[in-house]
Design a protein around this motif. Structure first.
Motif, PDB file in Angstrom:
ATOM      1  N   SER A 247      -0.543  12.033  25.755  1.00 16.23           N
ATOM      2  CA  SER A 247       0.541  12.262  26.699  1.00 16.23           C
ATOM      3  C   SER A 247       0.687  11.058  27.612  1.00 16.23           C
ATOM      4  CB  SER A 247       0.290  13.528  27.516  1.00 16.23           C
ATOM      5  OG  SER A 247      -0.905  13.421  28.235  1.00 16.23           O
ATOM      6  N   GLY A 248       1.887  10.524  27.669  1.00 10.73           N
ATOM      7  CA  GLY A 248       2.168   9.371  28.513  1.00 10.73           C
ATOM      8  C   GLY A 248       1.770   8.041  27.905  1.00 10.73           C
ATOM      9  N   GLY A 249       1.097   8.058  26.771  1.00 11.34           N
ATOM     10  CA  GLY A 249       0.651   6.814  26.135  1.00 11.34           C
ATOM     11  C   GLY A 249       1.393   6.546  24.845  1.00 11.34           C
ATOM     12  N   LYS A 250       1.047   5.450  24.224  1.00 14.43           N
ATOM     13  CA  LYS A 250       1.657   5.076  22.957  1.00 14.43           C
ATOM     14  C   LYS A 250       1.125   5.974  21.846  1.00 14.43           C
ATOM     15  CE  LYS A 250       3.286   0.871  21.122  1.00 14.43           C
ATOM     16  NZ  LYS A 250       3.231  -0.560  21.206  1.00 14.43           N
ATOM     17  N   THR A 251       2.005   6.377  20.948  1.00 19.93           N
ATOM     18  CA  THR A 251       1.597   7.201  19.823  1.00 19.93           C
ATOM     19  C   THR A 251       0.968   6.326  18.749  1.00 19.93           C
ATOM     20  OG1 THR A 251       3.374   8.787  20.210  1.00 19.93           O
ATOM     21  CG2 THR A 251       2.416   8.766  18.031  1.00 19.93           C
ATOM     22  N   LEU A 252      -0.260   6.630  18.387  1.00 24.29           N
ATOM     23  CA  LEU A 252      -0.936   5.924  17.309  1.00 24.29           C
ATOM     24  C   LEU A 252      -1.084   6.864  16.128  1.00 24.29           C
ATOM     25  CD1 LEU A 252      -3.761   3.989  19.171  1.00 24.29           C
ATOM     26  CD2 LEU A 252      -1.595   3.107  18.310  1.00 24.29           C
ATOM     27  N   LYS A 253      -0.978   6.300  14.938  1.00 32.90           N
ATOM     28  CA  LYS A 253      -1.156   7.071  13.718  1.00 32.90           C
ATOM     29  C   LYS A 253      -2.280   6.452  12.909  1.00 32.90           C
ATOM     30  CE  LYS A 253       3.620   8.456  13.697  1.00 32.90           C
ATOM     31  NZ  LYS A 253       4.897   8.429  13.030  1.00 32.90           N
ATOM     32  N   ILE A 254      -3.156   7.300  12.405  1.00 33.27           N
ATOM     33  CA  ILE A 254      -4.244   6.856  11.543  1.00 33.27           C
ATOM     34  C   ILE A 254      -3.825   7.191  10.121  1.00 33.27           C
ATOM     35  CG2 ILE A 254      -6.664   7.141  10.942  1.00 33.27           C
ATOM     36  CD1 ILE A 254      -7.137   7.911  13.879  1.00 33.27           C
TER      37      ILE A 254
ATOM     38  N   VAL B  60      -5.684   2.470   8.142  1.00 34.68           N
ATOM     39  CA  VAL B  60      -4.862   1.560   8.929  1.00 34.68           C
ATOM     40  C   VAL B  60      -4.382   2.331  10.156  1.00 34.68           C
ATOM     41  CG1 VAL B  60      -2.736   0.207   8.985  1.00 34.68           C
ATOM     42  CG2 VAL B  60      -4.110   0.277   6.900  1.00 34.68           C
ATOM     43  N   VAL B  61      -4.546   1.744  11.330  1.00 35.52           N
ATOM     44  CA  VAL B  61      -4.056   2.336  12.576  1.00 35.52           C
ATOM     45  C   VAL B  61      -2.782   1.619  12.961  1.00 35.52           C
ATOM     46  CG1 VAL B  61      -4.579   2.815  14.994  1.00 35.52           C
ATOM     47  CG2 VAL B  61      -6.419   2.876  13.289  1.00 35.52           C
ATOM     48  N   THR B  62      -1.712   2.389  13.229  1.00 35.35           N
ATOM     49  CA  THR B  62      -0.422   1.793  13.530  1.00 35.35           C
ATOM     50  C   THR B  62       0.310   2.583  14.608  1.00 35.35           C
ATOM     51  OG1 THR B  62       1.691   1.058  12.577  1.00 35.35           O
ATOM     52  CG2 THR B  62       0.760   3.085  11.687  1.00 35.35           C
ATOM     53  N   ALA B  63       1.241   1.918  15.280  1.00 33.71           N
ATOM     54  CA  ALA B  63       2.129   2.577  16.231  1.00 33.71           C
ATOM     55  C   ALA B  63       3.538   2.685  15.650  1.00 33.71           C
ATOM     56  CB  ALA B  63       2.165   1.804  17.551  1.00 33.71           C
ATOM     57  N   ALA B  64       3.702   2.326  14.390  1.00 37.48           N
ATOM     58  CA  ALA B  64       5.022   2.378  13.748  1.00 37.48           C
ATOM     59  C   ALA B  64       5.542   3.821  13.736  1.00 37.48           C
ATOM     60  CB  ALA B  64       4.941   1.835  12.333  1.00 37.48           C
TER      61      ALA B  64
ATOM     62  N   GLY C 114       0.811  -1.207   0.000  1.00 40.47           N
ATOM     63  CA  GLY C 114       0.000   0.000   0.000  1.00 40.47           C
ATOM     64  C   GLY C 114       0.841   1.252   0.000  1.00 40.47           C
ATOM     65  N   LEU C 115       0.290   2.310  -0.562  1.00 41.16           N
ATOM     66  CA  LEU C 115       0.919   3.626  -0.573  1.00 41.16           C
ATOM     67  C   LEU C 115       0.188   4.504   0.440  1.00 41.16           C
ATOM     68  CD1 LEU C 115       2.892   5.659  -1.892  1.00 41.16           C
ATOM     69  CD2 LEU C 115       1.039   6.230  -3.471  1.00 41.16           C
ATOM     70  N   VAL C 116       0.925   5.043   1.406  1.00 41.05           N
ATOM     71  CA  VAL C 116       0.335   5.883   2.448  1.00 41.05           C
ATOM     72  C   VAL C 116       0.006   7.251   1.852  1.00 41.05           C
ATOM     73  CG1 VAL C 116       0.673   6.943   4.713  1.00 41.05           C
ATOM     74  CG2 VAL C 116       1.609   4.667   4.248  1.00 41.05           C
ATOM     75  N   LEU C 117      -1.277   7.601   1.854  1.00 40.17           N
ATOM     76  CA  LEU C 117      -1.729   8.872   1.291  1.00 40.17           C
ATOM     77  C   LEU C 117      -1.730   9.993   2.317  1.00 40.17           C
ATOM     78  CD1 LEU C 117      -4.751   7.489  -0.775  1.00 40.17           C
ATOM     79  CD2 LEU C 117      -2.407   7.934  -1.569  1.00 40.17           C
ATOM     80  N   SER C 118      -2.054   9.659   3.570  1.00 38.85           N
ATOM     81  CA  SER C 118      -2.057  10.664   4.636  1.00 38.85           C
ATOM     82  C   SER C 118      -1.823   9.981   5.979  1.00 38.85           C
ATOM     83  CB  SER C 118      -3.379  11.442   4.659  1.00 38.85           C
ATOM     84  OG  SER C 118      -4.446  10.594   5.021  1.00 38.85           O
ATOM     85  N   VAL C 119      -1.294  10.756   6.916  1.00 41.37           N
ATOM     86  CA  VAL C 119      -1.018  10.270   8.272  1.00 41.37           C
ATOM     87  C   VAL C 119      -1.527  11.298   9.269  1.00 41.37           C
ATOM     88  CG1 VAL C 119       0.760   9.587   9.931  1.00 41.37           C
ATOM     89  CG2 VAL C 119       1.068   9.066   7.500  1.00 41.37           C
ATOM     90  N   GLU C 120      -2.346  10.847  10.226  1.00 36.49           N
ATOM     91  CA  GLU C 120      -2.835  11.711  11.294  1.00 36.49           C
ATOM     92  C   GLU C 120      -2.289  11.175  12.609  1.00 36.49           C
ATOM     93  OE1 GLU C 120      -7.071  13.150  13.260  1.00 36.49           O
ATOM     94  OE2 GLU C 120      -7.088  11.972  11.412  1.00 36.49           O
ATOM     95  N   ASP C 121      -1.540  12.003  13.309  1.00 39.94           N
ATOM     96  CA  ASP C 121      -0.926  11.610  14.573  1.00 39.94           C
ATOM     97  C   ASP C 121      -1.942  11.735  15.691  1.00 39.94           C
ATOM     98  OD1 ASP C 121       0.840  10.967  16.571  1.00 39.94           O
ATOM     99  OD2 ASP C 121       2.131  12.697  16.298  1.00 39.94           O
ATOM    100  N   LYS C 122      -2.139  10.646  16.450  1.00 38.51           N
ATOM    101  CA  LYS C 122      -3.070  10.638  17.571  1.00 38.51           C
ATOM    102  C   LYS C 122      -2.297  10.398  18.863  1.00 38.51           C
ATOM    103  CE  LYS C 122      -7.044  11.293  15.673  1.00 38.51           C
ATOM    104  NZ  LYS C 122      -7.860  12.427  16.041  1.00 38.51           N
TER     105      LYS C 122
END
Length: 91
Positions: free
Chosen positions: A21-28, A41-45, A10-18
């Motif tokens: 504070s103090g938790g794991k960073t998730l990206k949508i 796709v939701v990822t912590a990468a 897949g080609l990532v078209l957009s990334v939204e940082d979620k």
């Protein structure tokens, strides 16, 4: 044995940082895997960014988890947003 022929690049078209504070960073991520519509796709990468490529196990395909068990990828929605996403469920 897991059939990896269902996996897509897949080609990532957009990334939204979620970040929390103090938790794991998730990206949508909105990802084009060649279908009519992009998927979410939701990822912590930490290294995912726009225009990067990644391997996607689409809904209905199977992966192996850290314990060696097969898991099927399912589609789900949340009460806050409804979208098609990649999530795992034990088989």
């Amino acid at each position: 044995m897991v059939d990896t022929s269902q996996y897509k690049v897949g080609l990532v078209l957009s990334v939204e940082d979620k970040s929390k504070s103090g938790g794991k960073t998730l990206k949508i991520c909105t990802v084009n895997i060649g279908g009519e519509e992009p998927i979410v796709v939701v990822t912590a990468a930490p290294n995912v960014r726009e225009l990067s490529r990644l391997v996607v196990a689409p809904v209905g395909s199977t992966i192996i988890n850290d314990e060696g068990e097969e898991m099927e990828i399912i589609s789900f929605s949340t009460k806050f947003s409804v979208f098609r996403s990649t999530c795992v469920s034990s088989s």
